[in-house]
Design a protein around this motif. Structure first.
Motif, PDB file in Angstrom:
ATOM      1  N   THR A   1       0.840  -1.193   0.000  1.00 34.92           N
ATOM      2  CA  THR A   1       0.000   0.000   0.000  1.00 34.92           C
ATOM      3  C   THR A   1       0.877   1.246   0.000  1.00 34.92           C
ATOM      4  O   THR A   1       1.681   1.425   0.918  1.00 34.92           O
ATOM      5  CB  THR A   1      -0.918   0.028   1.241  1.00 34.92           C
ATOM      6  OG1 THR A   1      -1.731  -1.142   1.243  1.00 34.92           O
ATOM      7  CG2 THR A   1      -1.802   1.273   1.224  1.00 34.92           C
ATOM      8  N   PRO A   2       0.769   2.113  -0.997  1.00 34.57           N
ATOM      9  CA  PRO A   2       1.582   3.334  -1.013  1.00 34.57           C
ATOM     10  C   PRO A   2       1.240   4.219   0.183  1.00 34.57           C
ATOM     11  O   PRO A   2       0.072   4.451   0.475  1.00 34.57           O
ATOM     12  CB  PRO A   2       1.210   4.002  -2.342  1.00 34.57           C
ATOM     13  CG  PRO A   2      -0.103   3.403  -2.729  1.00 34.57           C
ATOM     14  CD  PRO A   2      -0.121   2.020  -2.171  1.00 34.57           C
ATOM     15  N   LYS A   3       2.273   4.703   0.879  1.00 32.89           N
ATOM     16  CA  LYS A   3       2.073   5.531   2.063  1.00 32.89           C
ATOM     17  C   LYS A   3       2.026   7.013   1.735  1.00 32.89           C
ATOM     18  O   LYS A   3       1.471   7.804   2.504  1.00 32.89           O
ATOM     19  CB  LYS A   3       3.197   5.266   3.071  1.00 32.89           C
ATOM     20  CG  LYS A   3       3.326   3.804   3.484  1.00 32.89           C
ATOM     21  CD  LYS A   3       2.038   3.280   4.119  1.00 32.89           C
ATOM     22  CE  LYS A   3       2.205   1.831   4.582  1.00 32.89           C
ATOM     23  NZ  LYS A   3       0.928   1.261   5.117  1.00 32.89           N
ATOM     24  N   THR A   4       2.616   7.393   0.612  1.00 30.20           N
ATOM     25  CA  THR A   4       2.610   8.794   0.180  1.00 30.20           C
ATOM     26  C   THR A   4       2.257   8.859  -1.294  1.00 30.20           C
ATOM     27  O   THR A   4       2.387   7.859  -2.024  1.00 30.20           O
ATOM     28  CB  THR A   4       3.977   9.462   0.386  1.00 30.20           C
ATOM     29  OG1 THR A   4       4.935   8.850  -0.496  1.00 30.20           O
ATOM     30  CG2 THR A   4       4.451   9.320   1.831  1.00 30.20           C
ATOM     31  N   ALA A   5       1.851  10.039  -1.742  1.00 30.57           N
ATOM     32  CA  ALA A   5       1.534  10.206  -3.159  1.00 30.57           C
ATOM     33  C   ALA A   5       2.760   9.974  -4.032  1.00 30.57           C
ATOM     34  O   ALA A   5       2.657   9.418  -5.132  1.00 30.57           O
ATOM     35  CB  ALA A   5       0.961  11.598  -3.394  1.00 30.57           C
ATOM     36  N   ASP A   6       3.922  10.385  -3.557  1.00 31.56           N
ATOM     37  CA  ASP A   6       5.154  10.198  -4.342  1.00 31.56           C
ATOM     38  C   ASP A   6       5.462   8.719  -4.556  1.00 31.56           C
ATOM     39  O   ASP A   6       6.115   8.354  -5.538  1.00 31.56           O
ATOM     40  CB  ASP A   6       6.332  10.883  -3.647  1.00 31.56           C
ATOM     41  CG  ASP A   6       6.230  12.396  -3.707  1.00 31.56           C
ATOM     42  OD1 ASP A   6       6.079  12.930  -4.821  1.00 31.56           O
ATOM     43  OD2 ASP A   6       6.280  13.040  -2.649  1.00 31.56           O
TER      44      ASP A   6
END
Length: 321
Positions: free
Chosen positions: A177-182
Motif C-alpha cells: 500500500t503506497p504511504k505517500t503520493a510520491d
C-alpha cells in the motif's frame, strides 16, 4: 422533399464530412442524403461539394451557402422553441451525450421517465468516454465530469463529486500500500488510466500537504472506457482514480480499498455543457432541470446521504466573458 430538410442535411454534411455520417445524424440513408444534396445543388444551380472517395469538402459556393444555411436553421429552431414555450408544449429532438459510466448509471436510465413527462420530445443519446466536439457534432446538452474548456459553450454545475484512489486487497497485498503520493511513482505502481485521442488524464491531480500537485503516473495498460478500469481494479490489476459514488458499493463491501486518504484526488464537477443559444430552447432547460434533480437524488442515494440544493451547487456559470 422539404427544402428545409435538404438544407439541414447539407449543414450536417459540411460539419461531419460524409454523407453516411450526416445521414445517421438526420436518420436517413446515405442514398437519401445524397439525393437531398443533389436536389439542393439543382435548385441553386451550383456544385456545393468537392467529392473524393473518403470525404466531401465544400466548394467556395458551398462555404458561402453554409454560412447562411446555419443562420436559417438556427432561426427556425429558435422560432419553433419560442412557439413551444408559449404553448407550454415543447416538441422536437434533443441530442445529448455523456461519459459511459455516468451515462449508464444516471442519464440513459432516466430518458424513458423524461419522455413520459414530455412525449413530444425525441431524445437521441450518445454515450462515450471520448472527447465529444459539442459544436461540430450538433449536441444540445453534454453531461460530463470536468471543467469548461471552450469559451463558446456554457456550463451549469450540478454537483461537486469527491474522487478517491482505490485498489483491490489482492493488489495491495502483492504490491504493498503506497504511504505517500510520491510512492505511486517511486514504487512504480500500476495506475489504470482513462486514455483516448485528446484525453487529458495522463496525470493525476492530488491534494497533498504541500498543495495541489500533478503526478505523472503510469501503468501497463489503459482504456477509453472507465468501467473497464474499475473491472481491472477489482481483478487486482492496479489503482484507479474514480468518483466516490461510482465505487462506494465496492468500498463498502471490501472489494476495493481506499488509499492515500491524506492525499486524495481533486474533486470534479458534474455539469451540463451546452452551446450559448441552446438554453433559449425550453427543451434544453427541461432536460437540464430534469437530469440535475435526478443526478443529485441518485448520487445522494449511492453515497447514503441527502443532497440539498446548497450542496449541489446548482449554479449557472458564464463563459468567462
Amino acid at each position: 422533399m422539404s427544402y428545409l430538410d435538404n438544407v439541414r442535411v447539407f449543414v450536417r454534411v459540411v460539419e461531419l464530412g460524409t454523407l453516411s455520417a450526416a445521414g445517421r445524424d438526420q436518420r436517413v440513408t446515405p442514398a437519401v442524403a445524397s439525393n437531398r444534396i443533389k436536389e439542393l445543388e439543382r435548385h441553386l444551380g451550383v456544385r456545393l461539394f468537392n467529392r473524393t472517395t473518403r470525404k466531401l469538402s465544400p466548394t467556395e459556393h458551398g462555404r458561402v451557402f453554409y454560412e447562411g444555411a446555419v443562420k436559417i436553421i438556427e432561426a427556425v429552431n429558435e422560432a419553433e422553441a419560442a412557439i413551444a414555450d408559449l404553448s407550454r408544449n415543447p416538441k422536437g429532438s434533443l441530442r445529448i451525450t455523456a461519459p459511459l459510466g455516468i451515462g449508464r448509471r444516471l442519464i440513459a436510465s432516466g430518458i424513458p421517465e423524461f419522455h413520459d413527462k414530455y412525449p413530444d420530445i425525441e431524445v437521441r443519446v450518445r454515450l462515450s468516454d471520448h472527447n465529444v466536439d459539442i459544436l461540430a457534432e450538433g449536441v444540445d446538452v453534454a453531461f460530463k465530469l470536468g471543467v469548461l474548456e471552450d469559451s463558446n459553450l456554457r456550463m451549469r454545475g450540478i454537483l461537486n463529486c469527491e474522487r478517491v484512489l482505490c485498489a483491490s486487497p489482492a493488489y495491495l497485498a502483492r504490491r504493498g500500500t503506497p504511504k505517500t503520493a510520491d510512492a505511486l511513482i517511486a514504487d512504480k505502481h500500476d495506475c489504470l488510466l482513462l486514455r483516448y485521442p485528446g484525453s487529458k488524464e495522463y496525470y493525476w491531480t492530488l491534494v497533498t500537504a504541500e498543495g495541489v500537485r500533478k503526478f505523472e503516473v503510469a501503468g501497463p495498460y489503459d482504456s477509453d472506457d472507465g468501467d473497464v478500469l474499475t473491472q481491472w481494479a477489482l481483478e487486482g490489476r492496479g489503482i484507479i482514480n474514480k468518483p466516490l459514488f461510482e465505487v462506494k458499493a465496492h468500498l463498502a463491501e471490501g472489494r476495493l480499498v481506499e488509499i492515500l486518504k491524506d492525499s486524495p484526488p481533486a474533486s470534479v464537477q458534474l455539469a451540463a455543457i451546452y452551446p450559448h443559444k441552446r438554453f433559449q430552447d425550453p427543451k434544453v432547460r427541461l432536460m437540464i432541470d430534469f437530469m440535475a434533480e435526478r443526478c443529485q437524488r441518485l448520487i445522494g442515494r449511492l453515497l447514503g446521504e441527502d443532497i440539498d440544493d446548497g450542496k449541489a451547487e446548482l449554479v449557472e456559470a458564464n463563459d468567462g466573458k
